[in-house]
Motif scaffolding. Structure first.
Motif, PDB file in Angstrom:
ATOM      1  N   LYS A   1      -9.426 -16.362  -4.777  1.00 40.13           N
ATOM      2  CA  LYS A   1      -8.083 -16.901  -4.518  1.00 40.13           C
ATOM      3  C   LYS A   1      -7.075 -16.329  -5.513  1.00 40.13           C
ATOM      4  O   LYS A   1      -7.424 -15.983  -6.641  1.00 40.13           O
ATOM      5  N   PRO A   2      -5.811 -16.262  -5.118  1.00 36.95           N
ATOM      6  CA  PRO A   2      -4.788 -15.731  -6.035  1.00 36.95           C
ATOM      7  C   PRO A   2      -4.554 -16.678  -7.218  1.00 36.95           C
ATOM      8  O   PRO A   2      -4.772 -17.887  -7.114  1.00 36.95           O
ATOM      9  N   ILE A   3      -4.111 -16.109  -8.309  1.00 40.95           N
ATOM     10  CA  ILE A   3      -3.804 -16.915  -9.497  1.00 40.95           C
ATOM     11  C   ILE A   3      -2.371 -17.424  -9.368  1.00 40.95           C
ATOM     12  O   ILE A   3      -1.425 -16.643  -9.241  1.00 40.95           O
TER      13      ILE A   3
ATOM     14  N   LEU B   1      -5.740 -20.352  -8.063  1.00 39.21           N
ATOM     15  CA  LEU B   1      -6.379 -20.637  -9.342  1.00 39.21           C
ATOM     16  C   LEU B   1      -5.337 -20.831 -10.431  1.00 39.21           C
ATOM     17  O   LEU B   1      -4.246 -20.254 -10.391  1.00 39.21           O
ATOM     18  N   ILE B   2      -5.698 -21.633 -11.416  1.00 42.49           N
ATOM     19  CA  ILE B   2      -4.922 -21.789 -12.640  1.00 42.49           C
ATOM     20  C   ILE B   2      -5.783 -21.247 -13.775  1.00 42.49           C
ATOM     21  O   ILE B   2      -6.956 -21.623 -13.905  1.00 42.49           O
ATOM     22  N   VAL B   3      -5.221 -20.364 -14.594  1.00 44.55           N
ATOM     23  CA  VAL B   3      -5.952 -19.776 -15.711  1.00 44.55           C
ATOM     24  C   VAL B   3      -5.375 -20.314 -17.015  1.00 44.55           C
ATOM     25  O   VAL B   3      -4.165 -20.249 -17.241  1.00 44.55           O
ATOM     26  N   LEU B   4      -6.244 -20.859 -17.855  1.00 49.01           N
ATOM     27  CA  LEU B   4      -5.830 -21.322 -19.177  1.00 49.01           C
ATOM     28  C   LEU B   4      -6.345 -20.342 -20.221  1.00 49.01           C
ATOM     29  O   LEU B   4      -7.554 -20.165 -20.379  1.00 49.01           O
ATOM     30  N   ASP B   5      -5.420 -19.689 -20.892  1.00 49.11           N
ATOM     31  CA  ASP B   5      -5.640 -18.640 -21.878  1.00 49.11           C
ATOM     32  C   ASP B   5      -6.192 -17.387 -21.215  1.00 49.11           C
ATOM     33  O   ASP B   5      -6.849 -17.441 -20.174  1.00 49.11           O
ATOM     34  N   THR B   6      -5.878 -16.239 -21.836  1.00 55.54           N
ATOM     35  CA  THR B   6      -6.080 -14.975 -21.116  1.00 55.54           C
ATOM     36  C   THR B   6      -6.835 -13.918 -21.921  1.00 55.54           C
ATOM     37  O   THR B   6      -6.907 -12.768 -21.487  1.00 55.54           O
ATOM     38  N   GLY B   7      -7.385 -14.283 -23.081  1.00 52.76           N
ATOM     39  CA  GLY B   7      -8.162 -13.316 -23.847  1.00 52.76           C
ATOM     40  C   GLY B   7      -7.325 -12.509 -24.815  1.00 52.76           C
ATOM     41  O   GLY B   7      -6.099 -12.581 -24.831  1.00 52.76           O
ATOM     42  N   MET B   8      -8.020 -11.713 -25.640  1.00 54.30           N
ATOM     43  CA  MET B   8      -7.359 -11.045 -26.760  1.00 54.30           C
ATOM     44  C   MET B   8      -6.751  -9.686 -26.421  1.00 54.30           C
ATOM     45  O   MET B   8      -5.956  -9.162 -27.188  1.00 54.30           O
TER      46      MET B   8
ATOM     47  N   ILE C   1      -0.413 -27.945  -9.242  1.00 53.64           N
ATOM     48  CA  ILE C   1      -0.475 -26.571  -8.765  1.00 53.64           C
ATOM     49  C   ILE C   1      -1.717 -26.417  -7.903  1.00 53.64           C
ATOM     50  O   ILE C   1      -2.812 -26.836  -8.294  1.00 53.64           O
ATOM     51  N   ALA C   2      -1.525 -25.864  -6.711  1.00 56.00           N
ATOM     52  CA  ALA C   2      -2.624 -25.662  -5.755  1.00 56.00           C
ATOM     53  C   ALA C   2      -3.392 -26.959  -5.514  1.00 56.00           C
ATOM     54  O   ALA C   2      -4.613 -26.959  -5.350  1.00 56.00           O
ATOM     55  N   GLY C   3      -2.655 -28.087  -5.518  1.00 53.04           N
ATOM     56  CA  GLY C   3      -3.259 -29.383  -5.250  1.00 53.04           C
ATOM     57  C   GLY C   3      -3.967 -30.022  -6.424  1.00 53.04           C
ATOM     58  O   GLY C   3      -4.547 -31.103  -6.280  1.00 53.04           O
ATOM     59  N   VAL C   4      -3.918 -29.383  -7.606  1.00 50.25           N
ATOM     60  CA  VAL C   4      -4.579 -29.924  -8.792  1.00 50.25           C
ATOM     61  C   VAL C   4      -3.530 -30.516  -9.733  1.00 50.25           C
ATOM     62  O   VAL C   4      -2.547 -29.851 -10.072  1.00 50.25           O
ATOM     63  N   LYS C   5      -3.763 -31.765 -10.142  1.00 46.79           N
ATOM     64  CA  LYS C   5      -2.852 -32.425 -11.079  1.00 46.79           C
ATOM     65  C   LYS C   5      -3.312 -32.176 -12.513  1.00 46.79           C
ATOM     66  O   LYS C   5      -4.490 -32.347 -12.842  1.00 46.79           O
ATOM     67  N   LEU C   6      -2.367 -31.753 -13.352  1.00 46.88           N
ATOM     68  CA  LEU C   6      -2.644 -31.552 -14.770  1.00 46.88           C
ATOM     69  C   LEU C   6      -1.592 -32.258 -15.600  1.00 46.88           C
ATOM     70  O   LEU C   6      -0.389 -32.216 -15.281  1.00 46.88           O
ATOM     71  N   HIS C   7      -2.037 -32.898 -16.656  1.00 45.86           N
ATOM     72  CA  HIS C   7      -1.151 -33.519 -17.632  1.00 45.86           C
ATOM     73  C   HIS C   7      -1.216 -32.664 -18.894  1.00 45.86           C
ATOM     74  O   HIS C   7      -2.235 -32.630 -19.586  1.00 45.86           O
TER      75      HIS C   7
ATOM     76  N   MET D   1     -13.883 -15.669 -27.483  1.00 44.43           N
ATOM     77  CA  MET D   1     -12.946 -16.691 -27.014  1.00 44.43           C
ATOM     78  C   MET D   1     -13.356 -17.123 -25.611  1.00 44.43           C
ATOM     79  O   MET D   1     -14.146 -16.460 -24.951  1.00 44.43           O
ATOM     80  N   ASN D   2     -12.810 -18.241 -25.172  1.00 49.61           N
ATOM     81  CA  ASN D   2     -13.066 -18.723 -23.819  1.00 49.61           C
ATOM     82  C   ASN D   2     -11.816 -18.595 -22.967  1.00 49.61           C
ATOM     83  O   ASN D   2     -10.684 -18.623 -23.472  1.00 49.61           O
ATOM     84  N   ILE D   3     -12.042 -18.468 -21.687  1.00 50.18           N
ATOM     85  CA  ILE D   3     -10.981 -18.541 -20.681  1.00 50.18           C
ATOM     86  C   ILE D   3     -11.411 -19.628 -19.709  1.00 50.18           C
ATOM     87  O   ILE D   3     -12.579 -19.700 -19.319  1.00 50.18           O
ATOM     88  N   VAL D   4     -10.482 -20.494 -19.343  1.00 43.80           N
ATOM     89  CA  VAL D   4     -10.802 -21.592 -18.435  1.00 43.80           C
ATOM     90  C   VAL D   4     -10.076 -21.373 -17.112  1.00 43.80           C
ATOM     91  O   VAL D   4      -8.895 -20.988 -17.088  1.00 43.80           O
ATOM     92  N   VAL D   5     -10.783 -21.606 -16.023  1.00 48.37           N
ATOM     93  CA  VAL D   5     -10.227 -21.433 -14.685  1.00 48.37           C
ATOM     94  C   VAL D   5     -10.339 -22.758 -13.930  1.00 48.37           C
ATOM     95  O   VAL D   5     -11.397 -23.396 -13.940  1.00 48.37           O
ATOM     96  N   VAL D   6      -9.241 -23.173 -13.311  1.00 47.63           N
ATOM     97  CA  VAL D   6      -9.232 -24.362 -12.463  1.00 47.63           C
ATOM     98  C   VAL D   6      -8.959 -23.901 -11.033  1.00 47.63           C
ATOM     99  O   VAL D   6      -7.961 -23.223 -10.763  1.00 47.63           O
ATOM    100  N   GLU D   7      -9.865 -24.255 -10.132  1.00 46.91           N
ATOM    101  CA  GLU D   7      -9.738 -23.818  -8.740  1.00 46.91           C
ATOM    102  C   GLU D   7      -9.056 -24.885  -7.904  1.00 46.91           C
ATOM    103  O   GLU D   7      -9.529 -26.021  -7.802  1.00 46.91           O
ATOM    104  N   GLY D   8      -7.915 -24.530  -7.314  1.00 45.33           N
ATOM    105  CA  GLY D   8      -7.206 -25.430  -6.419  1.00 45.33           C
ATOM    106  C   GLY D   8      -7.438 -25.074  -4.965  1.00 45.33           C
ATOM    107  O   GLY D   8      -8.250 -24.202  -4.633  1.00 45.33           O
ATOM    108  N   SER D   9      -6.702 -25.735  -4.098  1.00 44.89           N
ATOM    109  CA  SER D   9      -6.910 -25.556  -2.656  1.00 44.89           C
ATOM    110  C   SER D   9      -6.605 -24.148  -2.187  1.00 44.89           C
ATOM    111  O   SER D   9      -7.310 -23.595  -1.331  1.00 44.89           O
ATOM    112  N   ASP D  10      -5.565 -23.535  -2.749  1.00 42.17           N
ATOM    113  CA  ASP D  10      -5.191 -22.197  -2.292  1.00 42.17           C
ATOM    114  C   ASP D  10      -4.921 -21.244  -3.448  1.00 42.17           C
ATOM    115  O   ASP D  10      -4.239 -20.235  -3.286  1.00 42.17           O
TER     116      ASP D  10
END
Length: 589
Positions: free
Chosen positions: A98-100, A72-79, A208-214, A61-70
């Motif tokens: 950086k903190p999640i 991280l955003i984690v999409l999905d967390t593994g099995m 979140i952390a300066g990152v816009k998500l739709h 499986m994949n885990i996706v990480v988005v890095e913001g200004s201060d």
């Protein structure tokens, strides 16, 4: 079946047996495209262009990480906890310390949600410091597919994913959507329930952390599915709506409700409209370039719609469930493209049969199906018509020797249904399964064939197969509602009868108590008030022990883990449940 019986009556029963037993040693083989396909799945960390998005491809499986200004955003967390721990180490070493700040679950399947507590402390989720986003129907779908049918789905998943394969069979096995899965083991869950929700058929904009998500609901591969669009970076995080480099699993042989093809099609159309520069799926590699992404989404949409719509056309012509695979036939050449519409994982024929049941039920329209002769009795009568066991076994051996492994397996199945310990028939069917399994590049079918062969040979430890999904430690960590939902499906009417009993469960740290009622062999539960029924006090761990069947009410009372005047009633309720965990055979039955 009639034409086969006729053929055997005319020639099979009187045909001479083989001069000697056939050689049942089947040399290992794997189609070259299946072996090559495995190379698409690599354990790696990919920075998505110059965007703040990273993809971790890791153990199925994949885990996706988005890095913001201060943060991280984690999409999905593994099995499981082990996978999440290894992934977090990669994040800290290769992406950021950086903190999640938030977690997003794309959908409710276990390989996407069971590592959350590794990434964030549960207390930070409980107090609102770290939100976990999911679809509004996430919890319902988790209950329906992850709780109600867990015993049988856990067993079937073990077969589909080849958990007990060894040697060359294991070495060359990979799951067609996802690559190799980590080895079966304790599989400790670190799941945390979501706290923030995206409306079904709706969307939600967050920053979140300066990152816009739709975030928008899609509901195709799973009814709880959401995807994410990062407008400032032209990145589409597609989750499993693009299920990896394979024909999509429109129906899972592991066991799911019918997947809604029309929702899936609409999800892909919506994704096309974003004109993304990058698409990041939760299985398989990143896809780059607007033209390439559009072409992939369009082909994926068309192959799903073709499979669905042609199946409906054939159903309306009176084609029955078992006739659909042949009537539908292979995908036309114009829909084939390697690897995204090659049937490495899903298969059009399997989806077609699912649609039949999903749209018009199991009934073929022939009233003969309404009260069929029981399976074992039917097998006895058919074997008798063919002249008895010896000619049927001889016909099966001839079919195997002549290269018709499917017919050999079908004939052997009749003998095994009559006598489960008919080892000649079992070994023959196992060899037939290996021939069929080695010839296919569809990983789901390959898994069922090769695991089925092990079962027939008596080489499967059935009791251990479900440990990956039914670990008692994980049951103790479930929300109380899911624990009680699980035992709802375990009432044995021979034990429960028309009894009417109720008890109030006061679970440590759960606030309002739960009313648990057994009535007319149905188990009901809801939030209640103390005083309505006798009270039992216990902790979450003790309740988990009861639900998993690892401890009895009497043992917990003796250990001081359960108390209250309602303990006798609770004992009566749990005595009416089937908590034996009897191993499930899929082939020998």
């Amino acid at each position: 079946m009639v034409r086969y019986l006729t053929a055997l009556l005319l020639m099979g029963a009187s045909a001479p047996a083989l001069a000697h037993a056939p050689d049942l040693n089947v040399p290992f083989a794997a189609p070259s495209n299946y072996t090559a396909h495995a190379q698409l799945f690599q354990e790696r960390v990919t920075h998505v262009g110059k965007t703040p998005v990273w993809q971790i491809e890791f153990q199925g499986m994949n885990i996706v990480v988005v890095e913001g200004s201060d943060g991280l955003i984690v999409l999905d967390t593994g099995m499981n906890r082990d996978v999440a721990t290894a992934a977090l180490a990669k994040i800290r070493a290769q992406i950021s310390t950086k903190p999640i700040k938030a977690i997003i679950y794309t959908h409710h399947h276990p390989d996407h949600v069971n590592g959350a507590a590794v990434f964030v402390p549960p207390a930070d989720v409980a107090n609102g410091k770290v939100p976990i986003f999911a679809a509004a129907n996430f919890l319902k779908e988790l209950s329906d597919e992850g709780i109600a049918t867990l015993p049988i789905v856990a067993t079937r998943a073990a077969y589909m994913y080849g958990f007990s394969l060894a040697g060359k069979e294991a070495e060359d096995f990979h799951v067609g959507c996802c690559g190799g899965l980590n080895k079966p083991g304790k599989n400790e869950s670190a799941y945390i329930p979501p706290t923030q929700f995206v409306d079904v058929d709706g969307a939600r904009d967050i920053e979140i952390a300066g990152v816009k998500l739709h975030l928008f609901h899609t509901g195709g591969e799973a009814a709880s599915h959401i995807a994410a669009w990062l407008p400032d970076h032209q990145v589409l995080i597609s989750g499993d709506e693009v299920q990896g480099p394979t024909f999509p699993n429109l129906h899972s042989m592991g066991g799911t409700k019918m997947r809604d093809a029309n929702r899936w099609i609409e999800a892909l159309r919506r994704m096309e409209r974003y004109n993304a520069a990058w698409m990041v799926p939760m299985h398989g590699p990143v896809v780059e370039g607007a033209a390439q992404i559009k072409a992939l989404l369009t082909r994926y949409e068309d192959v799903i719609q073709y499979t669905h719509d042609q199946t409906i056309r054939l159903i309306n012509k009176g084609i029955t469930q078992n006739e659909l695979p042949d009537a539908l036939g292979p995908l036309p050449e114009w829909l084939r493209s390697e690897p995204y519409t090659t049937e490495y994982y899903g298969a059009a024929a399997d989806a077609a049969r699912s649609y039949y049941v999903g749209y018009i039920s199991w009934f073929s329209g022939d009233a003969t199906d309404l009260a069929p002769t029981p399976r074992v009795e039917r097998a006895r009568r058919e074997v008798a018509l063919m002249g008895g066991r010896a000619p049927v076994l001889a016909a099966a051996e001839r079919a195997f020797t002549q290269g018709d492994a499917q017919w050999a397996a079908e004939l052997a199945t009749l003998l095994i249904a009559i006598a489960h310990q008919d080892m000649e028939a079992r070994r023959l069917k196992a060899a037939a399964f290996r021939k069929l399994g080695y010839a296919t590049y569809n990983s789901n079918r390959r898994g069922f064939y090769l695991m089925g062969a092990l079962e027939l040979e008596g080489k499967l430890q059935q009791a251990g197969l479900t440990a990956r999904y039914m670990n008692p430690d994980n049951i103790r960590k479930m929300p109380v509602a899911l624990m009680l939902e699980q035992i709802r499906y375990k009432v044995d009417p021979k034990r429960a009868g028309a009894a009417d009993r109720a008890v109030t469960l006061v679970v440590d740290g759960e606030g309002e108590p739960w009313l648990l009622e057994l009535r007319n062999s149905t188990l009901k539960f809801h939030r209640g008030q103390a005083g309505v029924a006798p009270i039992v006090k216990l902790g979450r761990s003790a309740l988990g022990d009861l639900v998993s069947g690892s401890q009895s009410v009497e043992a917990l009372v003796k250990a001081g883990a359960l108390s209250g005047e309602g303990s006798r009633v609770l004992h009566q309720i749990f005595n009416a449940l089937d908590l034996t965990g009897t191993p499930i055979n899929l082939v020998i039955r």
